[in-house]
Design an enzyme around this catalytic site. Structure first.
Site, PDB file in Angstrom:
ATOM      1  N   ASP A  57      -1.457  -0.766   5.736  1.00  0.00           N
ATOM      2  CA  ASP A  57      -2.109  -0.603   6.999  1.00  0.00           C
ATOM      3  C   ASP A  57      -3.108  -0.267   7.031  1.00  0.00           C
ATOM      4  O   ASP A  57      -3.533   0.209   8.807  1.00  0.00           O
ATOM      5  CB  ASP A  57      -1.128   1.446   7.388  1.00  0.00           C
ATOM      6  CG  ASP A  57      -2.112   2.131   6.793  1.00  0.00           C
ATOM      7  OD1 ASP A  57      -2.417   2.111   4.973  1.00  0.00           O
ATOM      8  OD2 ASP A  57      -2.643   3.368   7.137  1.00  0.00           O
ATOM      9  N   ASP A  59       0.611  -1.044  -0.434  1.00  0.00           N
ATOM     10  CA  ASP A  59       0.138   0.407  -0.061  1.00  0.00           C
ATOM     11  C   ASP A  59       0.684   1.260  -0.133  1.00  0.00           C
ATOM     12  O   ASP A  59       2.596   1.177  -0.059  1.00  0.00           O
ATOM     13  CB  ASP A  59      -0.961   0.131   1.255  1.00  0.00           C
ATOM     14  CG  ASP A  59      -1.573   1.586   1.964  1.00  0.00           C
ATOM     15  OD1 ASP A  59      -2.573   1.501   0.453  1.00  0.00           O
ATOM     16  OD2 ASP A  59      -1.526   1.733   2.469  1.00  0.00           O
ATOM     17  N   ASP A  84      -0.120   4.966   0.973  1.00  0.00           N
ATOM     18  CA  ASP A  84      -0.766   5.843   1.774  1.00  0.00           C
ATOM     19  C   ASP A  84      -0.832   5.105   2.989  1.00  0.00           C
ATOM     20  O   ASP A  84      -1.509   4.549   3.492  1.00  0.00           O
ATOM     21  CB  ASP A  84      -2.251   7.115   1.382  1.00  0.00           C
ATOM     22  CG  ASP A  84      -1.709   7.936   0.595  1.00  0.00           C
ATOM     23  OD1 ASP A  84      -0.722   8.549   0.424  1.00  0.00           O
ATOM     24  OD2 ASP A  84      -2.243   7.991  -0.743  1.00  0.00           O
TER      25      ASP A  84
END
Length: 225
Positions: free
Chosen positions: A173, A10, A12
């Site tokens: 995250d 991922d 961001d």
């Protein structure tokens, strides 16, 4: 199964900390619709989703036209913010990320990929700004796929690289990353420095507190493969 291994990241909240621009752009989007922007925790809670899905969750009572207007306002504001300052300032890499990417990239048979809710344009700006444009062999964005947690991004990454799901991991995250990984049949690795707290990462197969923990964890994940 081939000798290739694929680590999908991922962006961001995993590779870069872009929360300042995300929050600012979201404020502009809500202003454009004459609405009060939600708080930081609520905004960061939808990071990882595509913008249409994010606004559907943040303003469920708004009609499709309003949400489309907000999406356009967000994109314009985010691009404007990016032009005002360097990527290093607006979306800095988390500590240790570059060195770990270097180490993984140097391993024979190790491939790096991206699966992000960002647009293709936004991803290109981040990667080029950090000098990482050629580092990832497969890059999947919200422009081309359904929003996370749909597994389409990972399925495309596997198809492009020829990797078996057992030879791939997803590092992210958010709970959307973990659910996407599970749905695609790859190992889900949650990170502890991003925008969702550990309580929301229950679907992860593994959790790491620092990026330096990733290489040795990968050795364990694939030791019997």
């Amino acid at each position: 199964m081939t000798d290739l291994r694929l680590v999908i990241f991922d962006v961001d909240g995993t590779l870069v900390d872009s929360q300042a621009d995300i929050l600012a752009a979201m404020g502009v989007a809500f202003d454009a619709a004459g609405l009060v922007a939600p708080g930081r925790a609520e905004v960061l809670g939808i990071v990882g989703l595509s913008l249409p899905e994010a606004f559907a969750r943040l303003v469920p009572a708004a009609d499709a036209e309003t949400r489309a207007h907000m999406t356009a306002a967000y994109k314009g504001a985010y691009a404007d913010l990016r032009q005002r300052q360097s990527v290093d300032a607006s979306s800095p890499l988390y500590p240790g990320v570059r060195s770990v990417l270097d180490a993984l990239d140097a391993q024979p048979g190790m491939l790096l990929g991206i699966a992000t809710g960002k647009s293709r344009r936004g991803l290109r700006a981040v990667l080029e700004g950090h000098g990482l444009a050629g580092r990832f062999v497969t890059t999947q964005t919200a422009d081309d796929h359904p929003s996370k947690p749909h597994p389409a991004m990972i399925a495309a990454a596997l198809a492009e690289t020829g990797c078996d799901p057992r030879a791939a991991v997803m590092v992210g995250d958010t709970e959307y990353d973990m659910a996407m990984a599970r749905a695609a049949g790859v190992t889900a690795i949650g990170v502890g420095w991003g925008y969702h707290d550990r309580a929301r990462l229950g679907a992860a197969h593994h959790l790491i507190a620092g990026i330096d923990e990733l290489p040795p964890l990968l050795d364990l994940v694939w030791e019997d493969a």
